[in-house]
Design a protein around this motif. Structure first.
Motif, PDB file in Angstrom:
ATOM      1  N   PRO A   1       0.752  -1.282  -0.056  1.00 45.81           N
ATOM      2  CA  PRO A   1      -0.124  -0.149   0.012  1.00 45.81           C
ATOM      3  C   PRO A   1       0.718   1.042  -0.170  1.00 45.81           C
ATOM      4  CG  PRO A   1       0.047  -0.916   2.201  1.00 45.81           C
ATOM      5  CD  PRO A   1       0.685  -1.861   1.235  1.00 45.81           C
ATOM      6  N   SER A   2       0.313   2.443  -0.657  1.00 44.19           N
ATOM      7  CA  SER A   2       1.247   3.595  -0.522  1.00 44.19           C
ATOM      8  C   SER A   2       1.224   4.276   0.848  1.00 44.19           C
ATOM      9  CB  SER A   2       0.287   4.676  -1.362  1.00 44.19           C
ATOM     10  OG  SER A   2      -1.002   5.061  -0.946  1.00 44.19           O
ATOM     11  N   ASN A   3       1.890   5.047   1.183  1.00 46.07           N
ATOM     12  CA  ASN A   3       2.001   5.874   2.322  1.00 46.07           C
ATOM     13  C   ASN A   3       0.704   6.492   2.680  1.00 46.07           C
ATOM     14  OD1 ASN A   3       4.639   5.155   2.823  1.00 46.07           O
ATOM     15  ND2 ASN A   3       5.435   6.910   1.926  1.00 46.07           N
ATOM     16  N   LEU A   4       0.034   7.119   1.643  1.00 49.16           N
ATOM     17  CA  LEU A   4      -1.574   7.639   2.074  1.00 49.16           C
ATOM     18  C   LEU A   4      -2.305   6.559   2.290  1.00 49.16           C
ATOM     19  CD1 LEU A   4      -3.249   9.950   2.026  1.00 49.16           C
ATOM     20  CD2 LEU A   4      -3.754   9.791  -0.754  1.00 49.16           C
ATOM     21  N   GLU A   5      -2.413   5.421   1.683  1.00 44.41           N
ATOM     22  CA  GLU A   5      -3.258   4.240   1.922  1.00 44.41           C
ATOM     23  C   GLU A   5      -3.052   3.810   3.578  1.00 44.41           C
ATOM     24  OE1 GLU A   5      -4.322   2.141  -2.064  1.00 44.41           O
ATOM     25  OE2 GLU A   5      -2.256   1.638  -1.301  1.00 44.41           O
ATOM     26  N   VAL A   6      -1.811   3.651   3.868  1.00 45.77           N
ATOM     27  CA  VAL A   6      -1.429   3.518   5.274  1.00 45.77           C
ATOM     28  C   VAL A   6      -2.058   4.365   6.332  1.00 45.77           C
ATOM     29  CG1 VAL A   6       0.495   3.010   6.920  1.00 45.77           C
ATOM     30  CG2 VAL A   6       0.718   2.133   4.631  1.00 45.77           C
ATOM     31  N   PHE A   7      -1.770   5.876   5.821  1.00 45.98           N
ATOM     32  CA  PHE A   7      -2.379   6.911   6.724  1.00 45.98           C
ATOM     33  C   PHE A   7      -3.811   6.819   6.848  1.00 45.98           C
ATOM     34  CE2 PHE A   7      -4.062  11.403   7.180  1.00 45.98           C
ATOM     35  CZ  PHE A   7      -3.354  11.411   8.251  1.00 45.98           C
ATOM     36  N   ARG A   8      -4.451   6.496   5.794  1.00 41.35           N
ATOM     37  CA  ARG A   8      -6.054   6.480   5.768  1.00 41.35           C
ATOM     38  C   ARG A   8      -6.417   5.308   6.779  1.00 41.35           C
ATOM     39  NH1 ARG A   8      -9.127   8.842   1.823  1.00 41.35           N
ATOM     40  NH2 ARG A   8      -8.165   9.752   0.090  1.00 41.35           N
ATOM     41  N   SER A   9      -5.772   3.995   6.872  1.00 41.60           N
ATOM     42  CA  SER A   9      -6.066   3.024   7.566  1.00 41.60           C
ATOM     43  C   SER A   9      -5.908   3.595   8.929  1.00 41.60           C
ATOM     44  CB  SER A   9      -5.084   1.907   7.392  1.00 41.60           C
ATOM     45  OG  SER A   9      -3.789   2.048   7.835  1.00 41.60           O
ATOM     46  N   ILE A  10      -4.816   4.531   9.378  1.00 40.51           N
ATOM     47  CA  ILE A  10      -4.810   4.915  10.658  1.00 40.51           C
ATOM     48  C   ILE A  10      -6.118   5.822  11.176  1.00 40.51           C
ATOM     49  CG2 ILE A  10      -3.609   6.582  12.292  1.00 40.51           C
ATOM     50  CD1 ILE A  10      -1.092   5.584  10.476  1.00 40.51           C
ATOM     51  N   ILE A  11      -6.451   6.711   9.898  1.00 40.81           N
ATOM     52  CA  ILE A  11      -7.586   7.472  10.373  1.00 40.81           C
ATOM     53  C   ILE A  11      -8.867   6.723  10.446  1.00 40.81           C
ATOM     54  CG2 ILE A  11      -8.924   9.324   9.226  1.00 40.81           C
ATOM     55  CD1 ILE A  11      -6.096  10.150  10.429  1.00 40.81           C
ATOM     56  N   ASP A  12      -8.949   5.958   9.396  1.00 41.84           N
ATOM     57  CA  ASP A  12     -10.429   5.310   9.093  1.00 41.84           C
ATOM     58  C   ASP A  12     -10.700   4.183  10.282  1.00 41.84           C
ATOM     59  OD1 ASP A  12     -10.999   6.986   6.959  1.00 41.84           O
ATOM     60  OD2 ASP A  12     -10.638   5.650   5.611  1.00 41.84           O
ATOM     61  N   ARG A  13      -9.763   2.940  10.199  1.00 39.92           N
ATOM     62  CA  ARG A  13      -9.716   2.007  11.176  1.00 39.92           C
ATOM     63  C   ARG A  13      -9.653   2.460  12.687  1.00 39.92           C
ATOM     64  NH1 ARG A  13      -5.715  -2.162   9.164  1.00 39.92           N
ATOM     65  NH2 ARG A  13      -6.601  -2.951  11.221  1.00 39.92           N
ATOM     66  N   GLY A  14      -8.388   3.067  12.770  1.00 38.73           N
ATOM     67  CA  GLY A  14      -7.885   3.533  14.186  1.00 38.73           C
ATOM     68  C   GLY A  14      -8.998   4.538  14.669  1.00 38.73           C
ATOM     69  N   PHE A  15      -8.640   5.600  14.228  1.00 34.01           N
ATOM     70  CA  PHE A  15      -9.221   6.840  14.974  1.00 34.01           C
ATOM     71  C   PHE A  15     -11.028   6.620  15.022  1.00 34.01           C
ATOM     72  CE2 PHE A  15      -5.033   8.367  15.098  1.00 34.01           C
ATOM     73  CZ  PHE A  15      -4.927   8.967  16.225  1.00 34.01           C
TER      74      PHE A  15
ATOM     75  N   GLN B   1      -2.729   7.413  21.511  1.00 33.01           N
ATOM     76  CA  GLN B   1      -3.336   8.631  20.826  1.00 33.01           C
ATOM     77  C   GLN B   1      -4.830   8.165  20.516  1.00 33.01           C
ATOM     78  OE1 GLN B   1      -0.470   8.820  17.872  1.00 33.01           O
ATOM     79  NE2 GLN B   1       0.179  10.777  18.605  1.00 33.01           N
ATOM     80  N   ILE B   2      -5.220   7.002  19.975  1.00 35.65           N
ATOM     81  CA  ILE B   2      -6.476   6.580  19.434  1.00 35.65           C
ATOM     82  C   ILE B   2      -7.292   6.477  20.589  1.00 35.65           C
ATOM     83  CG2 ILE B   2      -7.813   4.696  18.502  1.00 35.65           C
ATOM     84  CD1 ILE B   2      -5.510   3.985  16.543  1.00 35.65           C
ATOM     85  N   GLU B   3      -6.748   5.918  21.785  1.00 38.36           N
ATOM     86  CA  GLU B   3      -7.671   5.706  23.052  1.00 38.36           C
ATOM     87  C   GLU B   3      -7.951   7.095  23.617  1.00 38.36           C
ATOM     88  OE1 GLU B   3      -6.541   1.508  24.694  1.00 38.36           O
ATOM     89  OE2 GLU B   3      -5.043   2.947  24.997  1.00 38.36           O
ATOM     90  N   SER B   4      -7.126   8.017  23.615  1.00 39.38           N
ATOM     91  CA  SER B   4      -7.335   9.393  24.277  1.00 39.38           C
ATOM     92  C   SER B   4      -8.262  10.148  23.390  1.00 39.38           C
ATOM     93  CB  SER B   4      -5.985  10.059  24.400  1.00 39.38           C
ATOM     94  OG  SER B   4      -6.111  11.453  24.566  1.00 39.38           O
ATOM     95  N   ALA B   5      -8.258  10.077  22.078  1.00 36.52           N
ATOM     96  CA  ALA B   5      -9.148  10.724  21.200  1.00 36.52           C
ATOM     97  C   ALA B   5     -10.608  10.314  21.438  1.00 36.52           C
ATOM     98  CB  ALA B   5      -8.780  10.721  19.611  1.00 36.52           C
ATOM     99  N   ARG B   6     -10.530   8.922  21.461  1.00 41.23           N
ATOM    100  CA  ARG B   6     -11.951   8.208  21.534  1.00 41.23           C
ATOM    101  C   ARG B   6     -12.719   8.492  23.060  1.00 41.23           C
ATOM    102  NH1 ARG B   6     -13.698   5.581  17.468  1.00 41.23           N
ATOM    103  NH2 ARG B   6     -14.978   4.197  18.605  1.00 41.23           N
TER     104      ARG B   6
ATOM    105  N   LYS C   1     -16.932  11.733  22.888  1.00 42.38           N
ATOM    106  CA  LYS C   1     -18.049  10.615  22.465  1.00 42.38           C
ATOM    107  C   LYS C   1     -18.057  10.796  21.046  1.00 42.38           C
ATOM    108  CE  LYS C   1     -21.317  11.413  24.976  1.00 42.38           C
ATOM    109  NZ  LYS C   1     -22.642  11.652  25.788  1.00 42.38           N
ATOM    110  N   ASP C   2     -18.485   9.541  20.217  1.00 45.49           N
ATOM    111  CA  ASP C   2     -18.882   9.358  19.070  1.00 45.49           C
ATOM    112  C   ASP C   2     -17.961   9.912  18.094  1.00 45.49           C
ATOM    113  OD1 ASP C   2     -21.687   8.373  19.813  1.00 45.49           O
ATOM    114  OD2 ASP C   2     -22.242  10.293  20.024  1.00 45.49           O
ATOM    115  N   PHE C   3     -16.432   9.877  18.661  1.00 46.06           N
ATOM    116  CA  PHE C   3     -15.488  10.407  17.519  1.00 46.06           C
ATOM    117  C   PHE C   3     -15.345   9.959  16.267  1.00 46.06           C
ATOM    118  CE2 PHE C   3     -11.070  10.440  16.464  1.00 46.06           C
ATOM    119  CZ  PHE C   3     -10.767  11.950  16.676  1.00 46.06           C
ATOM    120  N   LYS C   4     -15.096  10.811  15.384  1.00 46.00           N
ATOM    121  CA  LYS C   4     -14.862  10.434  13.970  1.00 46.00           C
ATOM    122  C   LYS C   4     -13.849  11.407  13.373  1.00 46.00           C
ATOM    123  CE  LYS C   4     -18.240   7.386  13.558  1.00 46.00           C
ATOM    124  NZ  LYS C   4     -17.607   6.020  13.718  1.00 46.00           N
ATOM    125  N   LEU C   5     -12.936  11.164  12.596  1.00 50.91           N
ATOM    126  CA  LEU C   5     -11.749  11.534  12.004  1.00 50.91           C
ATOM    127  C   LEU C   5     -11.861  11.456  10.548  1.00 50.91           C
ATOM    128  CD1 LEU C   5      -9.567  13.685  12.650  1.00 50.91           C
ATOM    129  CD2 LEU C   5      -8.100  11.657  12.887  1.00 50.91           C
TER     130      LEU C   5
END
Length: 134
Positions: free
Chosen positions: A3-17, A53-58, A62-66
């Protein structure tokens, strides 16, 4: 194909955060992550830093989305502007702030991160800061 670096970053945003999937950190972080975001623990292995970071944001909203809104990808770096939304648990007020991220990658792994969430906007929206003078 990797995957590209952007795809990796997107997975952090979408799946993680947004999704709360902490396993993404084990998949995308180098064991040694240089972290530059204010108030983020840096004395942990790379995946543990991202998980915190993910745990802190969430936990803090409540209902956190990025949502990824704009980006530039260079050879080893993704520069991004995201929009964080959620509800402040203390005040019950909805919030929406911008978050700027700069992420450097090596061999498909996150190796360095600078993050700048607009904490002033967050504090203003929950009523912790006075309104600007008119």
């Amino acid at each position: 194909m990797a995957p590209s670096n952007l795809e990796v970053f997107r997975s952090i945003i979408d799946r993680g955060f947004s999704g709360g999937d902490l396993s993404v950190a084990d998949e995308v972080c180098a064991e040694r992550l240089l972290e530059h975001q204010y108030l983020t623990p840096t004395d942990l292995p790379g995946p543990a830093i991202l998980k915190s970071q993910i745990e802190s944001a969430r936990r803090n909203l409540k209902d956190f989305k990025l949502k990824l809104e704009a980006w530039v990808e260079t050879e080893d770096t993704v520069w991004a502007r995201c929009r964080a939304t959620g509800t402040d648990p203390g005040s019950g007020k909805p919030v929406a702030i911008d978050v700027l991220d700069i992420c450097r990658f090596k061999n498909g792994k996150l190796i360095e991160h600078w993050g700048v969430p607009d904490r002033f906007a967050l504090l203003h929206q929950i009523g912790a800061l006075p309104s600007p003078p008119t």
